[in-house]
Design an enzyme around this catalytic site. Structure first.
Site, PDB file in Angstrom:
ATOM      1  N   CYS A   1     -19.793   2.543 -26.781  1.00  0.00           N
ATOM      2  CA  CYS A   1     -20.051   3.855 -27.393  1.00  0.00           C
ATOM      3  C   CYS A   1     -19.041   4.190 -28.487  1.00  0.00           C
ATOM      4  O   CYS A   1     -19.268   5.090 -29.286  1.00  0.00           O
ATOM      5  CB  CYS A   1     -20.055   4.958 -26.337  1.00  0.00           C
TER       6      CYS A   1
ATOM      7  N   ASP B   1     -16.088   5.487 -28.093  1.00  0.00           N
ATOM      8  CA  ASP B   1     -15.224   6.624 -27.775  1.00  0.00           C
ATOM      9  C   ASP B   1     -13.805   6.151 -27.435  1.00  0.00           C
ATOM     10  O   ASP B   1     -13.623   5.065 -26.872  1.00  0.00           O
ATOM     11  CB  ASP B   1     -15.792   7.420 -26.599  1.00  0.00           C
TER      12      ASP B   1
ATOM     13  N   CYS C   1     -17.733   7.296 -18.935  1.00  0.00           N
ATOM     14  CA  CYS C   1     -16.817   8.237 -19.594  1.00  0.00           C
ATOM     15  C   CYS C   1     -15.649   8.557 -18.668  1.00  0.00           C
ATOM     16  O   CYS C   1     -14.509   8.692 -19.124  1.00  0.00           O
ATOM     17  CB  CYS C   1     -17.557   9.520 -19.975  1.00  0.00           C
TER      18      CYS C   1
ATOM     19  N   CYS D   1     -17.496  11.762 -26.438  1.00  0.00           N
ATOM     20  CA  CYS D   1     -18.597  12.629 -26.000  1.00  0.00           C
ATOM     21  C   CYS D   1     -18.087  13.752 -25.092  1.00  0.00           C
ATOM     22  O   CYS D   1     -16.928  13.751 -24.661  1.00  0.00           O
ATOM     23  CB  CYS D   1     -19.613  11.791 -25.249  1.00  0.00           C
TER      24      CYS D   1
END
Ligand code: FES
Length: 131
Positions: A35, A37, A104, A60
């Protein structure tokens, strides 16, 4: 049912411990290649206790909520406890994350572990990853 818990929304909209510690004792930065991140954790440690912690997360909403909750969970805790913090504990404290957002919370666990490892490396202490 809402996709995100109220706890996730609260920590996303009002993240705790955002920022930088200039003279941090340990810094950990990790990223997720899929992603893109990135999460960075700063620790201030005195007598084996996390006296202050800040984070910067470029990612995110779930990553921001996970970092915020993770920093709250380790603040004021001895390093032995900090090393045992898992992403599951972060997810539990957030009252859950959707399955496709679990990674995450893994970033938060990894960033904290990296920051503790950095502290141990700088001080010639053994790092056992808490496991
Ligand atoms: Fe990758 Fe949230 S989508 S950290």
């Amino acid at each position: 049912m809402a996709l995100y818990s109220e706890m996730v929304m609260d920590h996303f909209l009002h993240p705790r411990n955002v920022g930088v510690i200039e003279d941090a004792d340990g810094v950990g930065e990790v990223g997720n290649a899929v992603c893109g991140d990135i999460m960075k954790i700063y620790l201030k440690i005195r007598d084996n206790v996390v006296t202050d912690v800040k984070f910067e997360t470029f990612g995110c909403g779930s990553a921001i909520a996970s970092s915020s909750m993770a920093t709250e969970l380790i603040k004021g805790k001895p390093l032995d406890d900090v090393l045992k913090l898992t992403n599951q504990a972060v997810v539990q404290a957030l009252d859950g994350l959707p399955a496709h957002k679990l990674h995450c919370s893994v970033l938060a666990e990894e960033a904290i572990q990296a920051a503790v490892k950095d502290y141990c490396d700088k001080n010639g202490l053994p790092y056992n990853g808490g496991r």
